[in-house]
Motif scaffolding. Structure first.
Motif, PDB file in Angstrom:
ATOM      1  N   HIS A  62     -26.845   2.431 -15.963  1.00 54.48           N
ATOM      2  CA  HIS A  62     -27.371   2.576 -17.325  1.00 54.48           C
ATOM      3  C   HIS A  62     -27.519   1.176 -17.920  1.00 54.48           C
ATOM      4  CE1 HIS A  62     -26.344   6.962 -17.647  1.00 54.48           C
ATOM      5  NE2 HIS A  62     -25.580   6.600 -16.630  1.00 54.48           N
ATOM      6  N   ILE A  63     -28.714   0.850 -18.414  1.00 53.34           N
ATOM      7  CA  ILE A  63     -28.971  -0.461 -19.009  1.00 53.34           C
ATOM      8  C   ILE A  63     -29.014  -0.287 -20.527  1.00 53.34           C
ATOM      9  CG2 ILE A  63     -30.559  -2.416 -19.155  1.00 53.34           C
ATOM     10  CD1 ILE A  63     -30.948  -0.182 -16.228  1.00 53.34           C
ATOM     11  N   TYR A  64     -28.187  -1.088 -21.216  1.00 53.91           N
ATOM     12  CA  TYR A  64     -28.097  -1.056 -22.676  1.00 53.91           C
ATOM     13  C   TYR A  64     -28.680  -2.348 -23.245  1.00 53.91           C
ATOM     14  CZ  TYR A  64     -24.707   2.749 -22.172  1.00 53.91           C
ATOM     15  OH  TYR A  64     -24.087   3.934 -21.859  1.00 53.91           O
ATOM     16  N   ARG A  65     -29.360  -2.240 -24.393  1.00 52.63           N
ATOM     17  CA  ARG A  65     -29.924  -3.430 -25.047  1.00 52.63           C
ATOM     18  C   ARG A  65     -29.544  -3.424 -26.524  1.00 52.63           C
ATOM     19  NH1 ARG A  65     -35.872  -3.063 -25.212  1.00 52.63           N
ATOM     20  NH2 ARG A  65     -35.419  -1.744 -26.981  1.00 52.63           N
ATOM     21  N   SER A  66     -29.272  -4.634 -27.023  1.00 51.87           N
ATOM     22  CA  SER A  66     -28.981  -4.813 -28.433  1.00 51.87           C
ATOM     23  C   SER A  66     -29.550  -6.160 -28.873  1.00 51.87           C
ATOM     24  CB  SER A  66     -27.460  -4.794 -28.656  1.00 51.87           C
ATOM     25  OG  SER A  66     -27.159  -5.053 -30.005  1.00 51.87           O
ATOM     26  N   SER A  68     -27.756  -7.740 -31.118  1.00 54.27           N
ATOM     27  CA  SER A  68     -26.518  -8.308 -31.643  1.00 54.27           C
ATOM     28  C   SER A  68     -25.502  -8.421 -30.514  1.00 54.27           C
ATOM     29  CB  SER A  68     -25.961  -7.416 -32.752  1.00 54.27           C
ATOM     30  OG  SER A  68     -24.647  -7.800 -33.077  1.00 54.27           O
ATOM     31  N   LEU A  69     -24.820  -9.531 -30.463  1.00 54.96           N
ATOM     32  CA  LEU A  69     -23.808  -9.745 -29.432  1.00 54.96           C
ATOM     33  C   LEU A  69     -22.636  -8.786 -29.589  1.00 54.96           C
ATOM     34  CD1 LEU A  69     -22.674 -11.410 -27.073  1.00 54.96           C
ATOM     35  CD2 LEU A  69     -21.802 -13.030 -28.745  1.00 54.96           C
ATOM     36  N   ILE A  70     -22.357  -8.371 -30.809  1.00 58.86           N
ATOM     37  CA  ILE A  70     -21.148  -7.574 -31.038  1.00 58.86           C
ATOM     38  C   ILE A  70     -21.367  -6.064 -30.944  1.00 58.86           C
ATOM     39  CG2 ILE A  70     -19.984  -9.350 -32.390  1.00 58.86           C
ATOM     40  CD1 ILE A  70     -20.838  -7.853 -34.913  1.00 58.86           C
ATOM     41  N   THR A  71     -22.612  -5.624 -30.820  1.00 60.19           N
ATOM     42  CA  THR A  71     -22.853  -4.187 -30.649  1.00 60.19           C
ATOM     43  C   THR A  71     -23.426  -3.922 -29.265  1.00 60.19           C
ATOM     44  OG1 THR A  71     -25.077  -4.311 -31.582  1.00 60.19           O
ATOM     45  CG2 THR A  71     -23.276  -3.821 -33.111  1.00 60.19           C
ATOM     46  N   VAL A  72     -23.128  -2.745 -28.747  1.00 62.06           N
ATOM     47  CA  VAL A  72     -23.585  -2.366 -27.406  1.00 62.06           C
ATOM     48  C   VAL A  72     -25.072  -2.046 -27.397  1.00 62.06           C
ATOM     49  CG1 VAL A  72     -23.344  -0.617 -25.606  1.00 62.06           C
ATOM     50  CG2 VAL A  72     -21.318  -1.565 -26.713  1.00 62.06           C
ATOM     51  N   GLY A  73     -25.561  -1.480 -28.458  1.00 58.49           N
ATOM     52  CA  GLY A  73     -26.959  -1.067 -28.496  1.00 58.49           C
ATOM     53  C   GLY A  73     -27.115   0.317 -27.910  1.00 58.49           C
ATOM     54  N   SER A  74     -28.297   0.600 -27.395  1.00 57.06           N
ATOM     55  CA  SER A  74     -28.561   1.924 -26.841  1.00 57.06           C
ATOM     56  C   SER A  74     -29.116   1.800 -25.432  1.00 57.06           C
ATOM     57  CB  SER A  74     -29.534   2.693 -27.738  1.00 57.06           C
ATOM     58  OG  SER A  74     -30.704   1.930 -27.919  1.00 57.06           O
ATOM     59  N   VAL A  75     -29.055   2.911 -24.704  1.00 63.23           N
ATOM     60  CA  VAL A  75     -29.569   2.939 -23.324  1.00 63.23           C
ATOM     61  C   VAL A  75     -31.089   2.808 -23.384  1.00 63.23           C
ATOM     62  CG1 VAL A  75     -29.861   4.359 -21.257  1.00 63.23           C
ATOM     63  CG2 VAL A  75     -27.690   4.373 -22.469  1.00 63.23           C
ATOM     64  N   TYR A  98     -29.465  -8.809 -25.986  1.00 62.30           N
ATOM     65  CA  TYR A  98     -28.196  -8.773 -25.254  1.00 62.30           C
ATOM     66  C   TYR A  98     -28.157  -7.502 -24.410  1.00 62.30           C
ATOM     67  CZ  TYR A  98     -27.075 -12.345 -28.634  1.00 62.30           C
ATOM     68  OH  TYR A  98     -27.109 -13.485 -29.390  1.00 62.30           O
ATOM     69  N   TYR A  99     -27.789  -7.657 -23.148  1.00 57.54           N
ATOM     70  CA  TYR A  99     -27.796  -6.536 -22.216  1.00 57.54           C
ATOM     71  C   TYR A  99     -26.413  -6.308 -21.624  1.00 57.54           C
ATOM     72  CZ  TYR A  99     -32.818  -7.151 -22.479  1.00 57.54           C
ATOM     73  OH  TYR A  99     -34.101  -7.255 -22.936  1.00 57.54           O
ATOM     74  N   ARG A 100     -26.097  -5.027 -21.424  1.00 61.27           N
ATOM     75  CA  ARG A 100     -24.891  -4.604 -20.725  1.00 61.27           C
ATOM     76  C   ARG A 100     -25.320  -3.496 -19.769  1.00 61.27           C
ATOM     77  NH1 ARG A 100     -23.724  -5.843 -25.942  1.00 61.27           N
ATOM     78  NH2 ARG A 100     -21.788  -6.914 -26.417  1.00 61.27           N
TER      79      ARG A 100
END
Length: 185
Positions: A62-66, A68-75, A98-100
């Protein structure tokens, strides 16, 4: 059957059922490692890549984008386990993203990976030169493309101050030269 035997059998069945429940519980997989984000030269795109999770039987990433560095964002995408990269085309110039990434296995999702970030930048022409067009009235401006093969257009601005763009005098030029023939004496 004695009361002792009934209690023992009841405890044995309870412990056995708890054991089955614990054995069937899956541990969450490890997140993917070495997550990287790189802006694609001159395009409003970012390529996100990662190394596979060290856990076995991964079913999805699952790739998440935001922004903001401090929020995960959404898929923004879900990849199959063979695909270890994703190109994000829903981005804008001059914005940091920012990606997680997480791993999924048997409906269990990992913790988030480390954060990777990138900012797409608009390319600018290189080797810009200004020359008198030969009649002491017009100016010829030439430049080179920042990256060969990209289909770009250029806007030309005129200013007598190096710190200010000034007004736009030409828009969406596909060539790498422009003659300014509207100069004041």
């Amino acid at each position: 059957m004695s009361t002792f035997n009934k209690i023992f059998i009841l405890l044995f069945i309870t412990v056995f059922l708890i054991g089955i429940d614990l054995a069937s519980a899956q541990e969450a997989p490890e997140p993917p490692v070495n997550v990287a984000a790189v802006a694609v030269d001159g395009l409003e795109q970012i390529k996100v890549s990662w190394d596979a999770s060290p856990s076995e039987d991964i079913t999805f990433y699952h790739i998440y984008r935001s922004t903001s560095l401090i929020t995960v964002g959404s898929v923004i995408n879900i990849n199959n386990p063979e695909s270890l990269s994703f190109t994000d085309t829903d981005v804008q110039y001059k914005t940091t993203y920012y990606y997680r990434v997480t791993s999924e296995s048997a409906a269990e999702q990992s913790d988030y990976s480390e954060v990777a970030s990138a900012k797409p930048l608009m390319l600018v022409p290189i080797n810009v030169q200004v020359q008198d067009a030969g009649n002491n009235k017009d100016v010829r401006i030439t430049w080179d493309k920042p990256v060969e093969g990209l289909l770009l257009w250029y806007d030309v601005y005129r200013s007598t101050n190096t710190k200010v763009n000034g007004p736009k005098i030409a828009a969406k030029i596909r060539e790498t030269e422009f003659t300014d023939d509207d100069l004041d004496d």
